[in-house]
Scaffold this motif. Structure first.
Motif, PDB file in Angstrom:
ATOM      1  N   THR A 136       0.847  -1.195   0.000  1.00  0.00           N
ATOM      2  CA  THR A 136       0.000   0.000   0.000  1.00  0.00           C
ATOM      3  C   THR A 136       0.882   1.244   0.000  1.00  0.00           C
ATOM      4  O   THR A 136       1.821   1.364   0.790  1.00  0.00           O
ATOM      5  CB  THR A 136      -0.925   0.015   1.223  1.00  0.00           C
ATOM      6  OG1 THR A 136      -1.790  -1.124   1.155  1.00  0.00           O
ATOM      7  CG2 THR A 136      -1.779   1.281   1.246  1.00  0.00           C
ATOM      8  N   ILE A 137       0.581   2.158  -0.912  1.00  0.00           N
ATOM      9  CA  ILE A 137       1.332   3.394  -1.064  1.00  0.00           C
ATOM     10  C   ILE A 137       0.465   4.540  -0.562  1.00  0.00           C
ATOM     11  O   ILE A 137      -0.727   4.605  -0.873  1.00  0.00           O
ATOM     12  CB  ILE A 137       1.703   3.653  -2.540  1.00  0.00           C
ATOM     13  CG1 ILE A 137       2.397   2.422  -3.145  1.00  0.00           C
ATOM     14  CG2 ILE A 137       2.556   4.905  -2.680  1.00  0.00           C
ATOM     15  CD1 ILE A 137       3.709   2.082  -2.532  1.00  0.00           C
ATOM     16  N   ASN A 138       1.078   5.455   0.200  1.00  0.00           N
ATOM     17  CA  ASN A 138       0.352   6.612   0.703  1.00  0.00           C
ATOM     18  C   ASN A 138       1.033   7.877   0.204  1.00  0.00           C
ATOM     19  O   ASN A 138       2.188   8.147   0.543  1.00  0.00           O
ATOM     20  CB  ASN A 138       0.305   6.601   2.235  1.00  0.00           C
ATOM     21  CG  ASN A 138      -0.694   7.605   2.784  1.00  0.00           C
ATOM     22  OD1 ASN A 138      -0.728   8.747   2.357  1.00  0.00           O
ATOM     23  ND2 ASN A 138      -1.513   7.164   3.739  1.00  0.00           N
ATOM     24  N   LEU A 139       0.312   8.630  -0.612  1.00  0.00           N
ATOM     25  CA  LEU A 139       0.834   9.894  -1.135  1.00  0.00           C
ATOM     26  C   LEU A 139       0.139  11.067  -0.448  1.00  0.00           C
ATOM     27  O   LEU A 139      -0.413  11.960  -1.078  1.00  0.00           O
ATOM     28  CB  LEU A 139       0.617   9.978  -2.644  1.00  0.00           C
ATOM     29  CG  LEU A 139       1.311   8.937  -3.520  1.00  0.00           C
ATOM     30  CD1 LEU A 139       1.047   9.220  -4.995  1.00  0.00           C
ATOM     31  CD2 LEU A 139       2.810   8.942  -3.259  1.00  0.00           C
ATOM     32  N   SER A 140       0.152  11.072   0.847  1.00  0.00           N
ATOM     33  CA  SER A 140      -0.521  12.140   1.585  1.00  0.00           C
ATOM     34  C   SER A 140       0.143  13.481   1.280  1.00  0.00           C
ATOM     35  O   SER A 140       1.363  13.588   1.183  1.00  0.00           O
ATOM     36  CB  SER A 140      -0.454  11.861   3.095  1.00  0.00           C
ATOM     37  OG  SER A 140       0.898  11.769   3.513  1.00  0.00           O
ATOM     38  N   GLY A 141      -0.693  14.480   1.085  1.00  0.00           N
ATOM     39  CA  GLY A 141      -0.169  15.826   0.870  1.00  0.00           C
ATOM     40  C   GLY A 141      -0.014  16.230  -0.578  1.00  0.00           C
ATOM     41  O   GLY A 141       0.262  17.396  -0.858  1.00  0.00           O
ATOM     42  N   VAL A 142      -0.167  15.296  -1.537  1.00  0.00           N
ATOM     43  CA  VAL A 142      -0.046  15.683  -2.948  1.00  0.00           C
ATOM     44  C   VAL A 142      -1.381  16.214  -3.451  1.00  0.00           C
ATOM     45  O   VAL A 142      -2.439  15.877  -2.917  1.00  0.00           O
ATOM     46  CB  VAL A 142       0.432  14.500  -3.823  1.00  0.00           C
ATOM     47  CG1 VAL A 142       1.765  13.973  -3.323  1.00  0.00           C
ATOM     48  CG2 VAL A 142      -0.620  13.408  -3.873  1.00  0.00           C
ATOM     49  N   ALA A 143      -1.299  17.053  -4.463  1.00  0.00           N
ATOM     50  CA  ALA A 143      -2.506  17.661  -5.013  1.00  0.00           C
ATOM     51  C   ALA A 143      -3.292  16.648  -5.844  1.00  0.00           C
ATOM     52  O   ALA A 143      -2.755  15.644  -6.315  1.00  0.00           O
ATOM     53  CB  ALA A 143      -2.136  18.865  -5.875  1.00  0.00           C
ATOM     54  N   SER A 144      -4.561  16.935  -6.022  1.00  0.00           N
ATOM     55  CA  SER A 144      -5.371  16.113  -6.912  1.00  0.00           C
ATOM     56  C   SER A 144      -4.827  16.218  -8.326  1.00  0.00           C
ATOM     57  O   SER A 144      -4.316  17.252  -8.737  1.00  0.00           O
ATOM     58  CB  SER A 144      -6.831  16.574  -6.880  1.00  0.00           C
ATOM     59  OG  SER A 144      -7.361  16.473  -5.575  1.00  0.00           O
ATOM     60  N   GLY A 145      -4.948  15.130  -9.072  1.00  0.00           N
ATOM     61  CA  GLY A 145      -4.474  15.160 -10.449  1.00  0.00           C
ATOM     62  C   GLY A 145      -4.038  13.793 -10.930  1.00  0.00           C
ATOM     63  O   GLY A 145      -4.314  12.762 -10.289  1.00  0.00           O
ATOM     64  N   VAL A 146      -3.334  13.778 -12.068  1.00  0.00           N
ATOM     65  CA  VAL A 146      -2.870  12.549 -12.700  1.00  0.00           C
ATOM     66  C   VAL A 146      -1.389  12.351 -12.384  1.00  0.00           C
ATOM     67  O   VAL A 146      -0.584  13.283 -12.523  1.00  0.00           O
ATOM     68  CB  VAL A 146      -3.083  12.599 -14.222  1.00  0.00           C
ATOM     69  CG1 VAL A 146      -2.517  11.350 -14.886  1.00  0.00           C
ATOM     70  CG2 VAL A 146      -4.575  12.739 -14.546  1.00  0.00           C
ATOM     71  N   TYR A 147      -1.041  11.147 -11.980  1.00  0.00           N
ATOM     72  CA  TYR A 147       0.345  10.789 -11.666  1.00  0.00           C
ATOM     73  C   TYR A 147       0.713   9.507 -12.416  1.00  0.00           C
ATOM     74  O   TYR A 147      -0.162   8.721 -12.796  1.00  0.00           O
ATOM     75  CB  TYR A 147       0.531  10.596 -10.161  1.00  0.00           C
ATOM     76  CG  TYR A 147       0.329  11.871  -9.370  1.00  0.00           C
ATOM     77  CD1 TYR A 147       1.409  12.652  -8.976  1.00  0.00           C
ATOM     78  CD2 TYR A 147      -0.957  12.304  -9.046  1.00  0.00           C
ATOM     79  CE1 TYR A 147       1.227  13.831  -8.263  1.00  0.00           C
ATOM     80  CE2 TYR A 147      -1.151  13.480  -8.334  1.00  0.00           C
ATOM     81  CZ  TYR A 147      -0.060  14.241  -7.952  1.00  0.00           C
ATOM     82  OH  TYR A 147      -0.240  15.406  -7.265  1.00  0.00           O
ATOM     83  N   ILE A 148       2.007   9.308 -12.626  1.00  0.00           N
ATOM     84  CA  ILE A 148       2.498   8.133 -13.320  1.00  0.00           C
ATOM     85  C   ILE A 148       3.380   7.334 -12.363  1.00  0.00           C
ATOM     86  O   ILE A 148       4.371   7.854 -11.832  1.00  0.00           O
ATOM     87  CB  ILE A 148       3.310   8.501 -14.568  1.00  0.00           C
ATOM     88  CG1 ILE A 148       2.494   9.414 -15.476  1.00  0.00           C
ATOM     89  CG2 ILE A 148       3.737   7.249 -15.322  1.00  0.00           C
ATOM     90  CD1 ILE A 148       1.209   8.823 -15.966  1.00  0.00           C
ATOM     91  N   ALA A 149       3.007   6.070 -12.143  1.00  0.00           N
ATOM     92  CA  ALA A 149       3.810   5.175 -11.312  1.00  0.00           C
ATOM     93  C   ALA A 149       4.648   4.283 -12.215  1.00  0.00           C
ATOM     94  O   ALA A 149       4.100   3.522 -13.015  1.00  0.00           O
ATOM     95  CB  ALA A 149       2.910   4.324 -10.418  1.00  0.00           C
ATOM     96  N   ASN A 150       5.969   4.414 -12.128  1.00  0.00           N
ATOM     97  CA  ASN A 150       6.887   3.530 -12.839  1.00  0.00           C
ATOM     98  C   ASN A 150       7.288   2.407 -11.893  1.00  0.00           C
ATOM     99  O   ASN A 150       7.902   2.654 -10.853  1.00  0.00           O
ATOM    100  CB  ASN A 150       8.117   4.301 -13.326  1.00  0.00           C
ATOM    101  CG  ASN A 150       7.784   5.285 -14.418  1.00  0.00           C
ATOM    102  OD1 ASN A 150       6.800   5.120 -15.116  1.00  0.00           O
ATOM    103  ND2 ASN A 150       8.601   6.316 -14.564  1.00  0.00           N
ATOM    104  N   ILE A 151       6.941   1.177 -12.266  1.00  0.00           N
ATOM    105  CA  ILE A 151       7.164   0.017 -11.407  1.00  0.00           C
ATOM    106  C   ILE A 151       8.116  -0.926 -12.121  1.00  0.00           C
ATOM    107  O   ILE A 151       7.900  -1.264 -13.291  1.00  0.00           O
ATOM    108  CB  ILE A 151       5.827  -0.700 -11.101  1.00  0.00           C
ATOM    109  CG1 ILE A 151       4.805   0.304 -10.550  1.00  0.00           C
ATOM    110  CG2 ILE A 151       6.035  -1.866 -10.149  1.00  0.00           C
ATOM    111  CD1 ILE A 151       3.367  -0.182 -10.609  1.00  0.00           C
ATOM    112  N   SER A 152       9.170  -1.340 -11.435  1.00  0.00           N
ATOM    113  CA  SER A 152      10.156  -2.222 -12.074  1.00  0.00           C
ATOM    114  C   SER A 152      10.579  -3.324 -11.120  1.00  0.00           C
ATOM    115  O   SER A 152      10.638  -3.150  -9.909  1.00  0.00           O
ATOM    116  CB  SER A 152      11.376  -1.410 -12.524  1.00  0.00           C
ATOM    117  OG  SER A 152      12.034  -0.834 -11.418  1.00  0.00           O
ATOM    118  N   LYS A 153      10.872  -4.472 -11.731  1.00  0.00           N
ATOM    119  CA  LYS A 153      11.430  -5.613 -11.003  1.00  0.00           C
ATOM    120  C   LYS A 153      12.380  -6.316 -11.960  1.00  0.00           C
ATOM    121  O   LYS A 153      11.965  -7.004 -12.890  1.00  0.00           O
ATOM    122  CB  LYS A 153      10.341  -6.568 -10.549  1.00  0.00           C
ATOM    123  CG  LYS A 153      10.849  -7.736  -9.691  1.00  0.00           C
ATOM    124  CD  LYS A 153       9.678  -8.561  -9.173  1.00  0.00           C
ATOM    125  CE  LYS A 153      10.177  -9.645  -8.208  1.00  0.00           C
ATOM    126  NZ  LYS A 153      10.960 -10.676  -8.921  1.00  0.00           N
TER     127      LYS A 153
END
Length: 652
Positions: A623-640
């Motif tokens: 679970t990721i918590n991005l508390s404090g960021v503004a509303s909008g579109v974000y891009i999560a780059n996930i790598s393994k």
């Protein structure tokens, strides 16, 4: 263009002389009488406007949409007339204004830090106020060649106008260019091919775009015609352009189609077509037709769109779709030498309109991706997003793939960072089959485009209307779903009925576009293959060959993935949209024990979250918590390990 240069410049000089103290300007009595006449007309015009405004006080006199201005101009027989800025009209028509400083997309692009090459009939007037830098301490135009090729004295009016259409800062708002803070290297057209290579590879301010608003007319000033086989043929000049492009994959050459649209000559492929000459028949450049758009008042949407009758028509003799696209080149106001301005018409104007716009698209792509697009990506993108539904659907030999739409191009660049579209640069190896699957929803048109910088082809042997394909590496794009295969567009030809288009195997173009007007929801498979044996410039005789290509996909609710990426195939992000807290989950039982890395960016490229997690279970679940960021579109780059995917996150 040059036949109309003197009267246009003469009128501009009249305006300039009137703006000065007339006691210091030598002017004939006839012209003084004309000035008095026009001053009286101006006073009458102002009186008509004031009378109308007194009777209609609710009328808004001026409208501004960021950078563009529309103002009430006159009232004639009860009809209210408006005037809007002229070169900015070109920016409106092609939607370049949405990208510029103050434009509707909020991108504030102006070409800062970029340099563009302009080859023309001589140097531009670098001292023109429109070319001053942002602090007015120097010119953004550097003259490389001082020699004048055309008939002007000191500087080329044509080159100054072209350079202004690309880069004028807007001292006169009517003449504001497309990329208002870009640098320009100004050349004459002598030895252009060698100079282009040097400019692309220069240690100081290298270029990735150049403009070439000149060419070989069908009829010269003496009334002599070119041989009929010359039109549409792939000659040495076309091959040279392709050679430069193939060796410099970031560099895109933008060329005017020519102004032979109303010229007739014997033995063409079909009456009113087959007018492209010399390098206009190259494969790897972007050749621009001259459109004549009209816009709706205030919204500036395309109302009508015709091709200017002077614009040279294609196609090439081997039925390649040329010109590539059209842009506004009709009555564009721009700079001319001596601090003056004039309005010109022709593909000489539509080409720099395009060139300046492409610079902004490259600037935006670089901001989001940290690099510039390959020329094949940029060429494919603007063809992919061009407006094609004003005339007949699909490509044709007048508009090419359609009318330039910078707004949709920029939106596609952004959508590609969020997974709502795809812009990728890949390589197809000998005998390889490139395959990917994706899902799309019913609704918007589903469209896939591949574009590649091809090897130089064999030149024409002076055979009239020789249909021999000049394509060297023939790539094939297909979309399939539920047993149905969707084919790319191609151009068709009949000696009796002329040109049309259809969908089928395209063996001549180095751009292929597959369109599904009414897609059904579900999973689609995209495949790219090649015919024959791939050829390349370098390497030994028996070394494996390959061909770089660019791929663009747009549609409704795309979910992009590849069959060989286990991470993307099993990835789940929930809830999405969310309030800043969400879970990332996927099968981590992959063939490696690498840590899982999660980097999250906002759409401007700013990193807002970064973490690394130990791979300690058969299913990753964090679970990721991005508390404090503004509303909008974000891009999560996930790598393994070598498995990498991106996911759009919407925070409400």
């Amino acid at each position: 263009m040059k036949n109309y240069l003197f009267p246009i410049v003469f009128l501009a000089l009249l305006n300039f002389g009137h703006s000065q103290n007339t006691s210091t300007v030598t002017i004939s009595q006839e012209n003084l009488n004309l000035i008095k006449h026009f001053e009286a007309k101006e006073q009458n015009r102002l009186a008509r406007v004031q009378t109308y405004l007194k009777s209609n006080p609710e009328t808004k006199t001026t409208f501004k949409d960021g950078i563009n201005i529309t103002q009430i101009y006159d009232v004639v027989d009860g009809v209210v007339l408006y005037r809007s800025t002229n070169n900015l009209d070109a920016g409106r028509a092609t939607k370049t204004s949405y990208l510029q400083v103050g434009g509707g997309l909020g991108l504030d692009l102006d070409g800062t830090g970029m340099t563009i090459g302009v080859w023309d009939g001589g140097p531009a007037d670098a001292s023109h106020p429109e070319f001053q830098n942002s602090t007015d301490t120097g010119s953004r135009v550097t003259i490389i060649d001082n020699a004048i090729v055309d008939d002007d004295i000191g500087f080329s009016s044509h080159a100054t106008h072209v350079s202004g259409t690309i880069s004028a800062k807007g001292v006169d708002p009517d003449a504001k260019g497309m990329a208002t803070n870009i640098n320009v290297k100004s050349y004459n057209w002598t030895n252009d091919i060698a100079e282009m290579i040097a400019a692309v590879n220069s240690a100081t301010d290298p270029i990735i775009l150049s403009n070439h608003s000149y060419g070989v007319p069908i009829v010269n000033n003496s009334g002599d015609y070119l041989p009929s086989w010359y039109m549409g043929s792939y000659n040495q000049d076309a091959r040279d352009v392709d050679n430069v492009a193939r060796n410099n994959p970031k560099y895109l050459i933008v060329a005017s189609a020519g102004n032979n649209g109303t010229t007739s000559y014997p033995d063409g492929m079909y009456a009113g077509y087959d007018k492209l000459t010399s390098d206009k028949n190259a494969k790897n450049s972007l050749v621009i037709a001259n459109a004549q758009p009209t816009l709706t008042l205030f919204n500036y949407d395309l109302q009508t769109l015709g091709i200017n009758s002077s614009s040279s028509q294609g196609p090439t003799d081997d039925l390649r779709i040329k010109p590539d696209i059209a842009a506004d080149g009709t009555n564009l106001t721009s700079s001319i030498p001596g601090g003056l301005y004039a309005s010109f018409t022709g593909t000489s104007m539509s080409a720099p309109n395009t060139t300046g716009t492409l610079a902004l698209l490259q600037q935006y792509y670089n901001q989001l991706n940290g690099d510039y697009m390959n020329s094949s990506t940029l060429r494919g993108l603007v063809c992919h997003t061009a407006v094609d539904d004003i005339a007949a659907t699909g490509p044709d030999p007048k508009f090419g793939w359609g009318f330039l739409d910078a707004k949709v191009s920029a939106e596609t660049i952004l959508d590609a960072t969020t997974g709502d579209a795809l812009i990728s640069e890949d390589t197809l190896s000998e005998d390889e089959i490139f395959e990917m699957t994706f899902s799309a929803q019913a609704g918007d048109k589903l469209k896939a485009t591949i574009c590649w910088t091809d090897m130089p082809g064999g030149i024409s042997n002076q055979t009239l209307n020789d249909p021999t394909p000049r394509l060297v590496n023939d790539l094939d794009l297909r979309l399939s779903k539920d047993g149905n295969t969707f084919m790319p567009w191609k151009l068709d030809y009949s000696q009796t009925s002329g040109f049309s288009n259809s969908k089928g195997d395209n063996s001549v173009d180095n751009i292929e576009v597959v369109e599904i007007e009414a897609p059904t929801s579900g999973v689609y498979t995209l495949t790219i293959t090649h015919k024959g044996t791939l050829k390349d410039i370098g390497g030994g005789l028996f070394d494996p060959k390959d061909q770089d290509f660019s791929l663009i996909i747009t549609g409704s609710s795309l979910t992009l993935g590849t069959t060989d990426n286990a991470l993307s195939n099993s990835l789940i992000v929930y809830p999405n949209p969310n309030n800043g807290e969400f879970t990332i989950s996927f099968d981590s039982n992959l063939n490696n024990n690498s840590d899982v890395k999660v980097d999250i960016y906002d759409i401007s490229g700013r990193l807002v979250y970064k973490n690394s997690f130990v791979n300690d279970s058969v299913r990753f679940n964090k679970t990721i918590n991005l508390s404090g960021v503004a509303s909008g579109v974000y891009i999560a780059n996930i790598s393994k390990g070598n498995n990498i995917t991106s996911q759009k996150i919407i925070i409400e």
